[in-house]
Design an enzyme around this catalytic site. Structure first.
Site, PDB file in Angstrom:
ATOM      1  N   ASN A  14       4.164  -9.074  -2.013  1.00  0.00           N
ATOM      2  CA  ASN A  14       3.959 -10.182  -1.084  1.00  0.00           C
ATOM      3  C   ASN A  14       3.108 -11.321  -1.654  1.00  0.00           C
ATOM      4  O   ASN A  14       2.487 -12.076  -0.914  1.00  0.00           O
ATOM      5  CB  ASN A  14       3.398  -9.675   0.245  1.00  0.00           C
ATOM      6  CG  ASN A  14       2.103  -8.901   0.072  1.00  0.00           C
ATOM      7  OD1 ASN A  14       1.556  -8.854  -1.019  1.00  0.00           O
ATOM      8  ND2 ASN A  14       1.626  -8.297   1.145  1.00  0.00           N
TER       9      ASN A  14
ATOM     10  N   LYS B  64      -0.773 -12.326  -6.833  1.00  0.00           N
ATOM     11  CA  LYS B  64      -0.467 -10.959  -7.285  1.00  0.00           C
ATOM     12  C   LYS B  64       0.525 -10.980  -8.463  1.00  0.00           C
ATOM     13  O   LYS B  64       1.161 -12.005  -8.746  1.00  0.00           O
ATOM     14  CB  LYS B  64       0.082 -10.160  -6.105  1.00  0.00           C
ATOM     15  CG  LYS B  64      -0.947  -9.949  -4.981  1.00  0.00           C
ATOM     16  CD  LYS B  64      -0.371  -9.045  -3.878  1.00  0.00           C
ATOM     17  CE  LYS B  64      -1.403  -8.776  -2.797  1.00  0.00           C
ATOM     18  NZ  LYS B  64      -0.881  -7.800  -1.782  1.00  0.00           N
TER      19      LYS B  64
ATOM     20  N   GLU C  52     -15.532  -8.705  -1.959  1.00  0.00           N
ATOM     21  CA  GLU C  52     -14.429  -9.028  -2.876  1.00  0.00           C
ATOM     22  C   GLU C  52     -14.755 -10.178  -3.832  1.00  0.00           C
ATOM     23  O   GLU C  52     -14.275 -10.179  -4.970  1.00  0.00           O
ATOM     24  CB  GLU C  52     -13.164  -9.344  -2.060  1.00  0.00           C
ATOM     25  CG  GLU C  52     -12.626  -8.118  -1.331  1.00  0.00           C
ATOM     26  CD  GLU C  52     -11.357  -8.394  -0.551  1.00  0.00           C
ATOM     27  OE1 GLU C  52     -10.746  -7.417  -0.100  1.00  0.00           O
ATOM     28  OE2 GLU C  52     -10.961  -9.576  -0.388  1.00  0.00           O
TER      29      GLU C  52
ATOM     30  N   PHE D   1       1.022   4.043   1.159  1.00  0.00           N
ATOM     31  CA  PHE D   1       1.454   3.061   0.157  1.00  0.00           C
ATOM     32  C   PHE D   1       0.419   2.853  -0.948  1.00  0.00           C
ATOM     33  O   PHE D   1       0.627   2.034  -1.843  1.00  0.00           O
ATOM     34  CB  PHE D   1       1.784   1.723   0.830  1.00  0.00           C
ATOM     35  CG  PHE D   1       0.656   1.097   1.616  1.00  0.00           C
ATOM     36  CD1 PHE D   1      -0.373   0.409   0.986  1.00  0.00           C
ATOM     37  CD2 PHE D   1       0.626   1.185   3.013  1.00  0.00           C
ATOM     38  CE1 PHE D   1      -1.413  -0.170   1.703  1.00  0.00           C
ATOM     39  CE2 PHE D   1      -0.414   0.615   3.747  1.00  0.00           C
ATOM     40  CZ  PHE D   1      -1.431  -0.065   3.079  1.00  0.00           C
TER      41      PHE D   1
HETATM   42  N1  UDP Z   1       1.229  -2.806   1.596  1.00  0.00           N
HETATM   43  C1  UDP Z   1       2.361  -2.077   1.335  1.00  0.00           C
HETATM   44  N2  UDP Z   1       3.000  -1.457   2.377  1.00  0.00           N
HETATM   45  C2  UDP Z   1       2.553  -1.546   3.656  1.00  0.00           C
HETATM   46  C3  UDP Z   1       1.384  -2.288   3.915  1.00  0.00           C
HETATM   47  C4  UDP Z   1       0.750  -2.911   2.860  1.00  0.00           C
HETATM   48  O1  UDP Z   1       2.793  -1.974   0.175  1.00  0.00           O
HETATM   49  O2  UDP Z   1       3.169  -0.966   4.578  1.00  0.00           O
HETATM   50  C5  UDP Z   1       0.538  -3.475   0.482  1.00  0.00           C
HETATM   51  C6  UDP Z   1       0.777  -4.992   0.465  1.00  0.00           C
HETATM   52  O3  UDP Z   1       0.840  -5.431  -0.892  1.00  0.00           O
HETATM   53  C7  UDP Z   1      -0.472  -5.502   1.169  1.00  0.00           C
HETATM   54  C8  UDP Z   1      -1.537  -4.537   0.652  1.00  0.00           C
HETATM   55  O4  UDP Z   1      -0.876  -3.288   0.600  1.00  0.00           O
HETATM   56  O5  UDP Z   1      -0.754  -6.849   0.857  1.00  0.00           O
HETATM   57  C9  UDP Z   1      -2.779  -4.422   1.491  1.00  0.00           C
HETATM   58  O6  UDP Z   1      -2.389  -4.131   2.828  1.00  0.00           O
HETATM   59  P1  UDP Z   1      -3.067  -4.871   4.051  1.00  0.00           P
HETATM   60  O7  UDP Z   1      -2.682  -4.138   5.285  1.00  0.00           O
HETATM   61  O8  UDP Z   1      -4.529  -5.044   3.787  1.00  0.00           O
HETATM   62  O9  UDP Z   1      -2.326  -6.301   4.095  1.00  0.00           O
HETATM   63  P2  UDP Z   1      -2.859  -7.766   3.741  1.00  0.00           P
HETATM   64  O10 UDP Z   1      -4.306  -7.840   4.142  1.00  0.00           O
HETATM   65  O11 UDP Z   1      -2.674  -7.956   2.243  1.00  0.00           O
HETATM   66  O12 UDP Z   1      -1.989  -8.684   4.527  1.00  0.00           O
END
Ligand code: UDP
Ligand code: MG
Length: 139
Positions: free
Chosen positions: A114, A11, A128, A59
């Site tokens: 993250n 990212k 994807e 978010f």
């Molecule tokens: N994210 C965020 N706040 C949250 C949860 C997710 O900003 O409370 C962002 C974070 O960058 C995350 C992305 O949204 O990686 C996609 O969320 P997901 O739940 O799919 O998490 P991931 O699959 O990336 O672990």
């Protein structure tokens, strides 16, 4: 264990921090094969499309702003159970809860910033991977 493919992204936070090489080294050390790799940049609308599944989440706006804020590195990773293997190496979504041997533990800073993305299921990877890579680049 089936050999699978998954879509990974480094990212904008981790690319900007100069962590791309270190993250790729973790991926290769874990035995995942890099099938395809490209540095690119997501327009705001492209980030919105990629994360459309989260469009109703609070978010979403911040996420799309972040993901279009700078270059990203997209990649296709292959290996035994690659989807779970990459997500295990990534660590949990919240970087502050991620272990020191995970990419998010080392290079992420929060639940939002993250460092990396990984497909969460075979059906997701099937959407994807072609979002970034034409079939002819996947060999
Ligand atoms: N994210 C965020 N706040 C949250 C949860 C997710 O900003 O409370 C962002 C974070 O960058 C995350 C992305 O949204 O990686 C996609 O969320 P997901 O739940 O799919 O998490 P991931 O699959 O990336 O672990
Ligand atoms: Mg996800």
């Amino acid at each position: 264990m089936a050999v699978l493919r998954t879509l990974g992204m480094i990212k904008p936070d981790a690319v900007a921090a100069g962590s791309t090489g270190a993250i790729l080294a973790m991926i290769e050390a874990a035995g995942l094969r890099v099938v395809a790799l490209r540095m690119t940049r997501l327009a705001r609308a492209e980030a919105e499309a990629f994360y459309a599944v989260h469009s109703q989440r609070g978010f979403y706006g911040e996420l799309c702003e972040f993901m279009s804020s700078g270059p990203i590195v997209a990649m296709v990773l292959e290996g035994p159970d690659a989807i779970v293997a990459w997500r295990t190496l990534m660590g949990p979504t919240d970087s502050t809860k991620a272990g020191p041997d995970t990419v998010r533990g080392r290079y992420g800073t929060s639940v939002s910033l993250n460092a990396v993305h990984g497909s969460d299921a075979p059906e997701t990877a099937a959407i994807e991977i072609p979002f970034f890579f034409p079939v002819r680049e996947l060999s």
